[in-house]
Design a protein around this motif. Structure first.
Motif, PDB file in Angstrom:
ATOM      1  N   GLY A   1       0.798  -1.215   0.000  1.00  0.00           N
ATOM      2  CA  GLY A   1       0.000   0.000   0.000  1.00  0.00           C
ATOM      3  C   GLY A   1       0.830   1.263   0.000  1.00  0.00           C
ATOM      4  N   ALA A   2       2.150   1.149   0.097  1.00  0.00           N
ATOM      5  CA  ALA A   2       3.011   2.326   0.088  1.00  0.00           C
ATOM      6  C   ALA A   2       3.184   2.860  -1.327  1.00  0.00           C
ATOM      7  N   GLN A   3       3.528   4.106  -1.419  1.00  0.00           N
ATOM      8  CA  GLN A   3       3.756   4.722  -2.721  1.00  0.00           C
ATOM      9  C   GLN A   3       5.022   4.137  -3.346  1.00  0.00           C
ATOM     10  N   PRO A   4       4.913   3.545  -4.532  1.00  0.00           N
ATOM     11  CA  PRO A   4       6.105   2.943  -5.153  1.00  0.00           C
ATOM     12  C   PRO A   4       7.176   3.990  -5.439  1.00  0.00           C
ATOM     13  N   ASP A   5       8.411   3.615  -5.164  1.00  0.00           N
ATOM     14  CA  ASP A   5       9.549   4.489  -5.447  1.00  0.00           C
ATOM     15  C   ASP A   5      10.045   4.198  -6.863  1.00  0.00           C
ATOM     16  N   PRO A   6       9.919   5.150  -7.796  1.00  0.00           N
ATOM     17  CA  PRO A   6      10.359   4.890  -9.175  1.00  0.00           C
ATOM     18  C   PRO A   6      11.813   4.449  -9.263  1.00  0.00           C
ATOM     19  N   ALA A   7      12.645   5.023  -8.417  1.00  0.00           N
ATOM     20  CA  ALA A   7      14.064   4.656  -8.453  1.00  0.00           C
ATOM     21  C   ALA A   7      14.261   3.197  -8.041  1.00  0.00           C
ATOM     22  N   GLN A   8      13.496   2.746  -7.044  1.00  0.00           N
ATOM     23  CA  GLN A   8      13.606   1.364  -6.595  1.00  0.00           C
ATOM     24  C   GLN A   8      13.123   0.399  -7.671  1.00  0.00           C
ATOM     25  N   ILE A   9      12.002   0.740  -8.304  1.00  0.00           N
ATOM     26  CA  ILE A   9      11.477  -0.119  -9.369  1.00  0.00           C
ATOM     27  C   ILE A   9      12.439  -0.162 -10.544  1.00  0.00           C
ATOM     28  N   GLU A  10      13.004   0.982 -10.884  1.00  0.00           N
ATOM     29  CA  GLU A  10      13.968   1.029 -11.991  1.00  0.00           C
ATOM     30  C   GLU A  10      15.192   0.191 -11.681  1.00  0.00           C
ATOM     31  N   ALA A  11      15.632   0.228 -10.414  1.00  0.00           N
ATOM     32  CA  ALA A  11      16.794  -0.578 -10.031  1.00  0.00           C
ATOM     33  C   ALA A  11      16.483  -2.071 -10.116  1.00  0.00           C
ATOM     34  N   LEU A  12      15.273  -2.456  -9.749  1.00  0.00           N
ATOM     35  CA  LEU A  12      14.886  -3.864  -9.842  1.00  0.00           C
ATOM     36  C   LEU A  12      14.841  -4.331 -11.294  1.00  0.00           C
ATOM     37  N   VAL A  13      14.220  -3.522 -12.150  1.00  0.00           N
ATOM     38  CA  VAL A  13      14.102  -3.895 -13.554  1.00  0.00           C
ATOM     39  C   VAL A  13      15.466  -3.923 -14.235  1.00  0.00           C
ATOM     40  N   ALA A  14      16.381  -3.059 -13.793  1.00  0.00           N
ATOM     41  CA  ALA A  14      17.700  -2.990 -14.420  1.00  0.00           C
ATOM     42  C   ALA A  14      18.509  -4.263 -14.225  1.00  0.00           C
ATOM     43  N   THR A  15      18.133  -5.077 -13.230  1.00  0.00           N
ATOM     44  CA  THR A  15      18.861  -6.330 -12.991  1.00  0.00           C
ATOM     45  C   THR A  15      18.444  -7.439 -13.946  1.00  0.00           C
ATOM     46  N   LEU A  16      17.384  -7.217 -14.723  1.00  0.00           N
ATOM     47  CA  LEU A  16      16.858  -8.255 -15.610  1.00  0.00           C
ATOM     48  C   LEU A  16      17.480  -8.153 -16.999  1.00  0.00           C
ATOM     49  N   PRO A  17      17.592  -9.278 -17.709  1.00  0.00           N
ATOM     50  CA  PRO A  17      18.034  -9.251 -19.113  1.00  0.00           C
ATOM     51  C   PRO A  17      16.881  -8.778 -20.010  1.00  0.00           C
ATOM     52  N   ALA A  18      16.613  -7.477 -19.963  1.00  0.00           N
ATOM     53  CA  ALA A  18      15.403  -6.935 -20.587  1.00  0.00           C
ATOM     54  C   ALA A  18      15.354  -7.208 -22.086  1.00  0.00           C
ATOM     55  N   GLY A  19      16.489  -7.081 -22.762  1.00  0.00           N
ATOM     56  CA  GLY A  19      16.505  -7.276 -24.212  1.00  0.00           C
ATOM     57  C   GLY A  19      16.093  -8.685 -24.609  1.00  0.00           C
ATOM     58  N   ARG A  20      16.624  -9.673 -23.909  1.00  0.00           N
ATOM     59  CA  ARG A  20      16.293 -11.061 -24.241  1.00  0.00           C
ATOM     60  C   ARG A  20      14.850 -11.407 -23.862  1.00  0.00           C
ATOM     61  N   ILE A  21      14.369 -10.829 -22.755  1.00  0.00           N
ATOM     62  CA  ILE A  21      12.968 -11.050 -22.381  1.00  0.00           C
ATOM     63  C   ILE A  21      12.042 -10.414 -23.407  1.00  0.00           C
ATOM     64  N   LEU A  22      12.384  -9.221 -23.870  1.00  0.00           N
ATOM     65  CA  LEU A  22      11.573  -8.550 -24.889  1.00  0.00           C
ATOM     66  C   LEU A  22      11.559  -9.356 -26.190  1.00  0.00           C
ATOM     67  N   LEU A  23      12.717  -9.905 -26.576  1.00  0.00           N
ATOM     68  CA  LEU A  23      12.781 -10.730 -27.778  1.00  0.00           C
ATOM     69  C   LEU A  23      11.885 -11.953 -27.637  1.00  0.00           C
ATOM     70  N   TRP A  24      11.898 -12.583 -26.460  1.00  0.00           N
ATOM     71  CA  TRP A  24      11.047 -13.755 -26.247  1.00  0.00           C
ATOM     72  C   TRP A  24       9.566 -13.368 -26.310  1.00  0.00           C
ATOM     73  N   LEU A  25       9.213 -12.216 -25.759  1.00  0.00           N
ATOM     74  CA  LEU A  25       7.823 -11.760 -25.806  1.00  0.00           C
ATOM     75  C   LEU A  25       7.383 -11.500 -27.239  1.00  0.00           C
ATOM     76  N   LEU A  26       8.287 -10.974 -28.063  1.00  0.00           N
ATOM     77  CA  LEU A  26       7.958 -10.763 -29.478  1.00  0.00           C
ATOM     78  C   LEU A  26       7.740 -12.099 -30.189  1.00  0.00           C
ATOM     79  N   LEU A  27       8.586 -13.083 -29.867  1.00  0.00           N
ATOM     80  CA  LEU A  27       8.402 -14.425 -30.439  1.00  0.00           C
ATOM     81  C   LEU A  27       7.087 -15.036 -29.967  1.00  0.00           C
TER      82      LEU A  27
END
Length: 298
Positions: free
Chosen positions: A147-173
């Motif tokens: 219920g707390a207000q999400p911290d954009p910086a925290q969310i961005e840091a979490l997402v930055a740890t993921l292999p975003a490019g490869r996940i995006l490629l898989w989603l396109l497939l």
């Protein structure tokens, strides 16, 4: 190979209108078939929850029943289109005259696609990447539930740890595979039910017909998405009213049955109309291809 007729893009709108028109001609008969399908699904899922040992087997049987029920519903749709009465027994037409194995072929490309996409996910993301993705999803879920207000910086840091490019490629497939499956399966069941074609031949012809009339397919699915959203919104309003009177459990049960009673006959009627225009042999009452003028008149 079958003759594939070319239809204008506006035919996609006519398919959807035909689906609603057929339901309007026999709302109780066709709606009850959708409800029977929904009740059967609910009973099977309830059984799997009451007897966990049977869960996998029961759900597998439910998966097998899908193409067979669709074949039966298409048969009932044709009965209404030709001025006859749709009956509950028509749902069993898919298992008669040797049609069942050919209808079940529809599950094969879905199984192959699931295995292929699962393998690609492991290759592209890897087990470490999947574990990291799971951890990030759990943390994001914890943040949303706190219920707390999400911290954009925290969310961005979490997402930055993921292999975003490869996940995006898989989603396109994944998106491309889903589109190909949709085109291959769209008018496959009516070919088996009404033309006596084998499952593999019907898959191939469905894919050819859908690609040959891709503008009409795009128009149909865009309008179908809008129609589904509108119907769902209306049903949810009714469910809220029922929930105030009889409780949330009753409201959700009624909402699901109403959705099945409307969406399944409309979709089956649309598929039937598309088959008649694109693939049906001469002498089956094939309507002339739609024109823009017809849609404007409607």
């Amino acid at each position: 190979m079958s003759e594939i007729r070319k239809v204008p893009a506006s035919a996609g709108a006519e398919w959807l209108l035909t689906g609603f028109g057929l339901l309007k001609r026999a709302p109780l008969a066709l709606g009850s078939l959708g409800i029977l399908w929904g009740v059967g699904t609910w009973l099977v899922l309830s059984l799997s929850m009451l007897v966990p040992l049977l869960g996998t087997a029961v759900q597998f049987l439910l998966l097998l029943a899908g193409p067979l029920f669709m074949g039966g519903l298409l048969w009932a749709i044709r009965e209404v289109d030709q001025g006859r009465i749709a009956r509950p027994s028509h749902l069993l037409q898919g298992i008669q005259e040797g049609r069942a194995p050919h209808l079940l072929i529809a599950l094969l490309p879905q199984l192959v696609a699931a295995l292929l996409l699962g393998t690609l996910l492991l290759v592209l993301v890897g087990t470490a990447g999947l574990q990291q993705l799971s951890e990030v999803m759990l943390k994001l879920n914890e943040i949303s539930q706190s219920g707390a207000q999400p911290d954009p910086a925290q969310i961005e840091a979490l997402v930055a740890t993921l292999p975003a490019g490869r996940i995006l490629l898989w989603l396109l497939l994944l998106l491309g595979t889903f589109a190909a499956l949709t085109l291959a399966l769209f008018v496959m069941p009516p070919q088996v039910m009404f033309e006596g074609r084998t499952g593999f031949h019907a898959l191939r012809e469905s894919l050819r017909a859908s690609l040959h009339n891709l503008p009409a397919m795009l128009v149909f699915f865009v309008l179908a998405f809008i129609a589904i959203f509108a119907i769902y919104f209306a049903v949810m309003i009714v469910a809220l009213i029922i929930g105030l009177i009889a409780g949330q459990a009753a409201a959700m049960a009624v909402a699901q049955l109403v959705l099945m009673a409307v969406l399944m006959p409309v979709f089956a009627g649309s598929v039937y109309a598309a088959w008649k225009q694109m693939l049906a042999p001469a002498g089956t009452g094939t309507p002339p291809p739609a024109t823009a003028g017809h849609v404007i008149e409607v």
